[in-house]
Design an enzyme around this catalytic site. Sequence first.
Site, mmCIF file in Angstrom:
data_model
loop_
_atom_site.group_PDB
_atom_site.id
_atom_site.type_symbol
_atom_site.label_atom_id
_atom_site.label_comp_id
_atom_site.label_asym_id
_atom_site.label_seq_id
_atom_site.Cartn_x
_atom_site.Cartn_y
_atom_site.Cartn_z
ATOM 1 N NE ARG A 121 -4.486 13.161 -48.850
ATOM 2 C CZ ARG A 121 -5.565 12.493 -48.499
ATOM 3 N NH1 ARG A 121 -6.751 13.074 -48.517
ATOM 4 N NH2 ARG A 121 -5.475 11.229 -48.149
ATOM 5 C CE LYS A 143 12.853 28.591 -47.483
ATOM 6 N NZ LYS A 143 14.178 28.803 -46.896
ATOM 7 C CD GLU A 185 16.647 38.474 -41.104
ATOM 8 O OE1 GLU A 185 17.091 38.505 -42.267
ATOM 9 O OE2 GLU A 185 16.803 37.486 -40.340
ATOM 10 C CE LYS A 227 11.427 35.599 -47.888
ATOM 11 N NZ LYS A 227 11.204 35.047 -46.581
ATOM 12 C CD GLU A 237 16.052 27.626 -49.683
ATOM 13 O OE1 GLU A 237 15.758 26.594 -49.090
ATOM 14 O OE2 GLU A 237 16.239 28.700 -49.113
ATOM 15 N NE ARG A 242 12.914 31.280 -50.367
ATOM 16 C CZ ARG A 242 11.610 31.084 -50.281
ATOM 17 N NH1 ARG A 242 10.944 30.555 -51.290
ATOM 18 N NH2 ARG A 242 10.942 31.396 -49.214
ATOM 19 C CG ASN A 246 20.538 31.640 -46.389
ATOM 20 O OD1 ASN A 246 19.539 31.974 -45.767
ATOM 21 N ND2 ASN A 246 20.668 30.467 -46.973
ATOM 22 C CG HIS A 249 20.857 34.179 -42.308
ATOM 23 N ND1 HIS A 249 20.847 35.480 -42.730
ATOM 24 C CD2 HIS A 249 19.661 33.967 -41.698
ATOM 25 C CE1 HIS A 249 19.676 36.028 -42.394
ATOM 26 N NE2 HIS A 249 18.943 35.140 -41.770
ATOM 27 C CG HIS A 253 21.799 29.832 -39.361
ATOM 28 N ND1 HIS A 253 21.571 29.593 -40.703
ATOM 29 C CD2 HIS A 253 20.692 30.431 -38.890
ATOM 30 C CE1 HIS A 253 20.363 30.041 -41.026
ATOM 31 N NE2 HIS A 253 19.808 30.555 -39.939
ATOM 32 C CG HIS A 266 17.211 34.921 -36.654
ATOM 33 N ND1 HIS A 266 18.069 33.901 -37.024
ATOM 34 C CD2 HIS A 266 16.821 35.526 -37.805
ATOM 35 C CE1 HIS A 266 18.175 33.889 -38.342
ATOM 36 N NE2 HIS A 266 17.438 34.867 -38.840
HETATM 37 N N1 LIG Z 1 9.179 31.077 -42.928
HETATM 38 C C1 LIG Z 1 10.212 31.851 -43.152
HETATM 39 O O1 LIG Z 1 10.566 32.176 -44.288
HETATM 40 C C2 LIG Z 1 10.992 32.377 -41.977
HETATM 41 C C3 LIG Z 1 11.951 33.380 -42.170
HETATM 42 C C4 LIG Z 1 12.598 33.891 -41.065
HETATM 43 C C5 LIG Z 1 12.288 33.411 -39.793
HETATM 44 N N2 LIG Z 1 11.347 32.442 -39.638
HETATM 45 C C6 LIG Z 1 10.977 31.936 -38.304
HETATM 46 O O2 LIG Z 1 10.413 33.006 -37.556
HETATM 47 C C7 LIG Z 1 10.577 32.724 -36.184
HETATM 48 C C8 LIG Z 1 10.948 33.983 -35.452
HETATM 49 O O3 LIG Z 1 9.933 34.936 -35.632
HETATM 50 P P1 LIG Z 1 9.801 36.232 -34.702
HETATM 51 O O4 LIG Z 1 11.127 36.874 -34.566
HETATM 52 O O5 LIG Z 1 8.675 37.011 -35.231
HETATM 53 O O6 LIG Z 1 9.519 35.623 -33.244
HETATM 54 P P2 LIG Z 1 8.176 35.284 -32.428
HETATM 55 O O7 LIG Z 1 7.060 34.889 -33.282
HETATM 56 O O8 LIG Z 1 8.597 34.347 -31.346
HETATM 57 O O9 LIG Z 1 7.835 36.698 -31.757
HETATM 58 C C9 LIG Z 1 8.725 37.270 -30.844
HETATM 59 C C10 LIG Z 1 8.010 37.693 -29.551
HETATM 60 O O10 LIG Z 1 7.236 38.848 -29.799
HETATM 61 C C11 LIG Z 1 5.906 38.674 -29.317
HETATM 62 N N3 LIG Z 1 5.062 39.523 -30.164
HETATM 63 C C12 LIG Z 1 4.647 39.277 -31.427
HETATM 64 N N4 LIG Z 1 4.035 40.355 -31.923
HETATM 65 C C13 LIG Z 1 4.044 41.308 -30.957
HETATM 66 C C14 LIG Z 1 3.593 42.648 -30.893
HETATM 67 N N5 LIG Z 1 3.051 43.251 -31.934
HETATM 68 N N6 LIG Z 1 3.787 43.317 -29.730
HETATM 69 C C15 LIG Z 1 4.399 42.732 -28.666
HETATM 70 N N7 LIG Z 1 4.874 41.473 -28.688
HETATM 71 C C16 LIG Z 1 4.699 40.770 -29.831
HETATM 72 C C17 LIG Z 1 5.660 37.205 -29.391
HETATM 73 O O11 LIG Z 1 4.649 36.812 -28.501
HETATM 74 C C18 LIG Z 1 7.026 36.651 -29.011
HETATM 75 O O12 LIG Z 1 7.159 36.610 -27.614
HETATM 76 C C19 LIG Z 1 11.610 31.612 -36.080
HETATM 77 O O13 LIG Z 1 10.976 30.424 -35.684
HETATM 78 C C20 LIG Z 1 12.147 31.490 -37.490
HETATM 79 O O14 LIG Z 1 12.539 30.160 -37.808
HETATM 80 C C21 LIG Z 1 10.696 31.925 -40.705
HETATM 81 ZN ZN LIG Z 2 17.027 35.508 -40.816
#
Ligand SMILES: NC(=O)c1ccc[n+]([C@@H]2O[C@H](COP(=O)([O-])OP(=O)(O)OC[C@H]3O[C@@H](n4cnc5c(N)ncnc54)[C@H](O)[C@@H]3O)[C@@H](O)[C@H]2O)c1
Ligand SMILES: [Zn+2]
Length: 366
Positions: A121, A143, A185, A227, A237, A242, A246, A249, A253, A266
């Site tokens: 939990r 999130k 971003e 942020k 949200e 918030r 987007n 987006h 998306h 992305h």
């Molecule tokens: N929670 C939120 O508010 C929120 C907001 C935006 C996006 N997201 C989520 O984030 C995710 C995308 O995140 P991301 O773009 O960081 O992708 P990711 O975590 O997949 O990382 C991208 C790639 O970079 C590699 N990597 C990470 N750090 C590294 C480093 N320092 N050096 C070399 N390689 C490295 C990882 O192994 C991976 O292959 C999505 O699932 C999305 O839904 C969440």
């Molecule tokens: Zn985004």
Amino acid sequence: MPVKPGLVVKHANGHYPIFLESGLCERAGTHIEVLSGAGRLVVISDSNVLKLYGECFLKSCESDPVVLEIAPGETSKSLEQYSRICNRLIDESLGRRTLIVALGGGVIGDLAGFVAATYLRGVRVIQVPTTLLSQVDSSVGGKTAINLPQAKNCIGAFWQPQAVYIDPAVLKTLEPKEYTSGLAEVVKMAVILDEEMFEFLESSTEAVNEQDLPTLERLILRCCQLKAEVVEEDERETSGRRVILNYGHTFGHAIETVFGLGTCPHGHAVAMGMHAAACLARLLDLVDDDFVDRQFRLLSNLNIPARFPPDRHEELWETMQRDKKAAAGQVRFVLPDRIGHVELVDSVDPGLVMQAMQQASAECPV
Ligand SMILES: NC(=O)c1ccc[n+]([C@@H]2O[C@H](COP(=O)([O-])OP(=O)(O)OC[C@H]3O[C@@H](n4cnc5c(N)ncnc54)[C@H](O)[C@@H]3O)[C@@H](O)[C@H]2O)c1
Ligand SMILES: [Zn+2]
């Protein structure tokens, strides 16, 4: 050892610090152990990040954390990985004082955050984001989520971290497309909320492209501040505040859905979406040619592809409508009226949306 947080984020049940410093990855462990008290540390990371930074992070820990290695990539935000991790935590007899460290990009942050939100939990979590996208966006705001095959982020929870540790120096090993994805971003934040940051980006594209550390520290801190301000106003949200995050987006998306998630990073889909949104805003007389040109030029100078896909516009529009039907509403666009400010616009004429996509896919932005 970081002594002073770069920023404190407030939320309904308290607050947490964001530490931001180049080289922090080598020192964060000791600091986190103090926070963990008598609780056991569990580091959840992916194999890329562990190979690059696992040793450096673990060296700074005096205890012997449990390390859980996940396969890199979006497919790891799954029920299978989630239950695999929970099983390991139970096998290790880890109790409620456990402190989970999410060491990685947004995938690890979302997955480890969701495990923390739900295991027994809820146990504490610390975010150590290692991609630019996670440092400026996903690690702040609480999130967490995993995906089902039919829908992204459809199982999740709001779960605030105990602290966030950001080391911009780890970005040097990112693939260029992952770096520019995060940069999109950053530009988004500037367009929606901060004209000064937009001008700073315009005047320092070379430093940004070379990953100059003081420049990155400044930009990341500002994005986290912005942020934090938005999510403090609308933690769950509900008020609509918030929604401005987007920007780009709605189109972005749809591009990810129609052309397939993973076809482009992305942030690149968001940049194309920002360009289309700017063209739409121009058709509605909210901005002029100069705005569209400035935003496109900045994105291009930062090596972020922003030209909109030239085909499948009908499908993109259908996808945008379907997404909104699922949310029981109409398509709502976040549109700029000047650099640093956006407004929400409902009931846009579909003909104008098609025209905006056409314009945004033309070779010359203006
Ligand atoms: N929670 C939120 O508010 C929120 C907001 C935006 C996006 N997201 C989520 O984030 C995710 C995308 O995140 P991301 O773009 O960081 O992708 P990711 O975590 O997949 O990382 C991208 C790639 O970079 C590699 N990597 C990470 N750090 C590294 C480093 N320092 N050096 C070399 N390689 C490295 C990882 O192994 C991976 O292959 C999505 O699932 C999305 O839904 C969440
Ligand atoms: Zn985004």
